[in-house]
Design a protein around this motif. Structure first.
Motif, PDB file in Angstrom:
ATOM      1  N   UNK A 130       1.240  -1.268   0.153  1.00 39.03           N
ATOM      2  CA  UNK A 130      -0.068   0.032  -0.370  1.00 39.03           C
ATOM      3  C   UNK A 130       0.901   1.360  -0.032  1.00 39.03           C
ATOM      4  N   UNK A 131       0.366   2.439   0.900  1.00 42.14           N
ATOM      5  CA  UNK A 131       1.374   3.642   1.339  1.00 42.14           C
ATOM      6  C   UNK A 131       1.021   3.909   2.276  1.00 42.14           C
ATOM      7  N   UNK A 132       2.093   4.962   2.770  1.00 38.93           N
ATOM      8  CA  UNK A 132       2.067   5.123   4.256  1.00 38.93           C
ATOM      9  C   UNK A 132       0.876   5.925   4.547  1.00 38.93           C
ATOM     10  N   UNK A 133       0.789   7.284   3.596  1.00 31.00           N
ATOM     11  CA  UNK A 133      -0.605   7.736   4.235  1.00 31.00           C
ATOM     12  C   UNK A 133      -2.208   6.999   3.621  1.00 31.00           C
ATOM     13  N   UNK A 134      -2.502   5.841   3.590  1.00 32.47           N
ATOM     14  CA  UNK A 134      -2.916   5.242   2.873  1.00 32.47           C
ATOM     15  C   UNK A 134      -4.481   4.820   3.877  1.00 32.47           C
ATOM     16  N   UNK A 135      -4.789   6.175   4.602  1.00 35.34           N
ATOM     17  CA  UNK A 135      -5.504   5.671   5.959  1.00 35.34           C
ATOM     18  C   UNK A 135      -6.525   7.107   6.526  1.00 35.34           C
ATOM     19  N   UNK A 136      -7.947   6.772   7.413  1.00 35.79           N
ATOM     20  CA  UNK A 136      -8.542   7.876   7.307  1.00 35.79           C
ATOM     21  C   UNK A 136      -8.562   9.000   8.632  1.00 35.79           C
ATOM     22  N   UNK A 137      -7.409   8.254   9.581  1.00 38.91           N
ATOM     23  CA  UNK A 137      -7.954   8.844   9.920  1.00 38.91           C
ATOM     24  C   UNK A 137      -6.343   9.420  10.478  1.00 38.91           C
ATOM     25  N   UNK A 138      -5.470  10.921  11.646  1.00 38.83           N
ATOM     26  CA  UNK A 138      -4.607  10.931  11.575  1.00 38.83           C
ATOM     27  C   UNK A 138      -4.259  10.163  12.824  1.00 38.83           C
ATOM     28  N   UNK A 139      -2.834   8.851  12.939  1.00 42.53           N
ATOM     29  CA  UNK A 139      -2.691   8.324  13.801  1.00 42.53           C
ATOM     30  C   UNK A 139      -1.877   9.369  15.065  1.00 42.53           C
ATOM     31  N   UNK A 140      -1.487   9.130  15.989  1.00 45.61           N
ATOM     32  CA  UNK A 140      -1.570   9.653  17.313  1.00 45.61           C
ATOM     33  C   UNK A 140      -0.093  10.284  17.174  1.00 45.61           C
ATOM     34  N   UNK A 141       0.561   8.935  16.247  1.00 43.86           N
ATOM     35  CA  UNK A 141       2.301   9.483  16.512  1.00 43.86           C
ATOM     36  C   UNK A 141       2.639  10.804  15.190  1.00 43.86           C
ATOM     37  N   UNK A 142       1.528  11.362  14.740  1.00 45.27           N
ATOM     38  CA  UNK A 142       1.761  12.096  13.520  1.00 45.27           C
ATOM     39  C   UNK A 142       1.351  13.539  14.708  1.00 45.27           C
ATOM     40  N   UNK A 143       2.057  15.016  13.926  1.00 44.55           N
ATOM     41  CA  UNK A 143       0.903  16.012  14.252  1.00 44.55           C
ATOM     42  C   UNK A 143       0.587  16.356  13.392  1.00 44.55           C
ATOM     43  N   UNK A 144      -0.595  17.243  13.675  1.00 45.58           N
ATOM     44  CA  UNK A 144      -1.954  17.474  12.933  1.00 45.58           C
ATOM     45  C   UNK A 144      -1.503  18.525  12.024  1.00 45.58           C
ATOM     46  N   UNK A 145      -0.244  18.932  11.948  1.00 45.31           N
ATOM     47  CA  UNK A 145       0.675  19.766  11.017  1.00 45.31           C
ATOM     48  C   UNK A 145       0.957  18.950   9.738  1.00 45.31           C
ATOM     49  N   UNK A 146       1.731  17.307  10.305  1.00 46.33           N
ATOM     50  CA  UNK A 146       1.861  15.700   8.927  1.00 46.33           C
ATOM     51  C   UNK A 146       0.534  15.637   7.990  1.00 46.33           C
ATOM     52  N   UNK A 147      -0.396  15.740   9.125  1.00 46.94           N
ATOM     53  CA  UNK A 147      -1.914  14.853   8.607  1.00 46.94           C
ATOM     54  C   UNK A 147      -2.238  15.735   7.804  1.00 46.94           C
ATOM     55  N   UNK A 148      -2.504  17.491   8.239  1.00 44.11           N
ATOM     56  CA  UNK A 148      -3.302  18.427   6.801  1.00 44.11           C
ATOM     57  C   UNK A 148      -2.271  18.633   5.930  1.00 44.11           C
ATOM     58  N   UNK A 150      -0.724  15.736   4.545  1.00 45.65           N
ATOM     59  CA  UNK A 150      -0.648  15.235   3.597  1.00 45.65           C
ATOM     60  C   UNK A 150      -2.194  15.165   3.069  1.00 45.65           C
ATOM     61  N   UNK A 151      -2.934  16.077   3.053  1.00 45.55           N
ATOM     62  CA  UNK A 151      -4.327  15.596   3.017  1.00 45.55           C
ATOM     63  C   UNK A 151      -4.643  16.255   1.871  1.00 45.55           C
ATOM     64  N   UNK A 152      -4.036  17.860   2.110  1.00 44.78           N
ATOM     65  CA  UNK A 152      -3.658  18.760   0.655  1.00 44.78           C
ATOM     66  C   UNK A 152      -2.789  18.631  -0.234  1.00 44.78           C
ATOM     67  N   UNK A 153      -1.992  17.711   0.171  1.00 48.87           N
ATOM     68  CA  UNK A 153      -0.787  17.137  -0.857  1.00 48.87           C
ATOM     69  C   UNK A 153      -1.205  16.186  -1.540  1.00 48.87           C
ATOM     70  N   UNK A 154      -0.591  14.823  -1.189  1.00 52.62           N
ATOM     71  CA  UNK A 154      -0.638  13.288  -2.110  1.00 52.62           C
ATOM     72  C   UNK A 154      -1.608  12.611  -2.354  1.00 52.62           C
ATOM     73  N   UNK A 155      -2.765  13.156  -0.052  1.00 51.49           N
ATOM     74  CA  UNK A 155      -4.217  12.490  -0.851  1.00 51.49           C
ATOM     75  C   UNK A 155      -5.023  13.476  -1.525  1.00 51.49           C
ATOM     76  N   UNK A 156      -4.880  14.567  -2.086  1.00 47.16           N
ATOM     77  CA  UNK A 156      -5.169  15.493  -2.723  1.00 47.16           C
ATOM     78  C   UNK A 156      -4.841  15.401  -4.444  1.00 47.16           C
TER      79      UNK A 156
END
Length: 265
Positions: A130-148, A150-156
């Motif tokens: 699969x790939x590292x950002x294939x998930x529905x929710x932010x994992x607790x070991x990532x910051x909110x900045x990392x998750x946002x 990824x959502x605005x770049x890779x996942x989009x």
């Protein structure tokens, strides 16, 4: 030497699969590699030269696998005990290919083969790339900045690919729970590169951006298949500073599963 196994390699002409094939054959395992293009048979067969294991190449279109029963019929034909799904469009290509290939292969065919494998008692391990950002929710070991980010770049940018992969990952997780003697493994690299195999960062990686050598992905896949105590899990991976065999052992010993945090975990 490991005991003899038979691996069904789905998407055998892909770059990771071609690196993985000799690693399996040199363990004296047999490999049946499924590819779509008959023109690639000759090149694939060369991967089997000089190894103890036997390589068979079958020409089948995974896009035409439209049911669990169809996937089960191919499994019954090959009779593997391990399955690796390394097929797919990779989020690239023309729009029509992304729509059809990504949904039919990365999502539908993957799900059919997962369910068919779980329904086959002789199959005990399934590895899905699969790939590292294939998930529905932010994992607790990532910051909110990392998750946002990824959502605005890779996942989009890879929306269809993401939707297909996240669906298959969920099916793998849920189906893997149905059998105690079945290891449903989701290996989740970052941006793939052609670099040689090297040391890795495996498990709950603190970052999402990064690189993953395809050769290292292949090596980790072989090590996970070879590990006698491996259980169902998701494992994120990057290039890093840990020996691959040591990283696999650590993750197994510590019971690491990065599916933690998903709504169905």
């Amino acid at each position: 030497m490991s005991s003899l196994h038979h691996v069904l390699l789905l998407g055998g002409s892909g770059k990771i699969a071609q690196l993985l094939t000799p690693l399996l054959l040199q363990r004296s395992w047999n490999v049946t590699s499924i590819i779509r293009d008959p023109a690639q048979v000759g090149n694939l067969q060369k991967l089997g030269e000089g190894h103890a294991g036997k390589l068979s190449v079958l020409v089948r279109s995974l896009e035409e696998v439209t049911s669990d029963a169809h996937a089960k019929s191919l499994i019954d034909e090959v009779k593997p005990d391990y399955v690796v799904f390394s097929a797919g469009a990779g989020g690239k290509g023309p729009p029509e290919r992304l729509r059809d290939g990504t949904e039919k292969i990365d999502r539908d065919a993957a799900c059919h083969f997962i369910r068919a494998s779980v329904a086959t008692p002789s199959i005990t391990k399934f590895v899905l790339i699969s790939f590292v950002t294939s998930r529905l929710r932010k994992p607790e070991w990532w910051t909110e900045e990392i998750w946002q980010t990824e959502q605005n770049t890779t996942l989009k940018a890879l929306k269809r690919y993401y939707e297909a992969k996240v669906a298959a990952d969920q099916v793998l997780h849920e189906e893997g729970k149905k059998r105690k003697d079945f290891a449903a493994i989701c290996l989740r690299p970052a941006t793939l590169t052609p670099e040689p195999a090297g040391k890795v960062l495996l498990g709950k990686t603190p970052v999402a951006k990064g690189t993953s050598s395809r050769a290292s992905v292949a090596e980790l896949t072989a090590l996970l298949l070879d590990a006698p105590n491996v259980k169902s899990c998701w494992l994120d991976m990057h290039d890093g500073d840990e020996d691959p065999a040591a990283a696999v052992k650590r993750c197994i010993d510590e019971g690491i599963d990065v599916a933690e945090g998903e709504p169905y975990y």
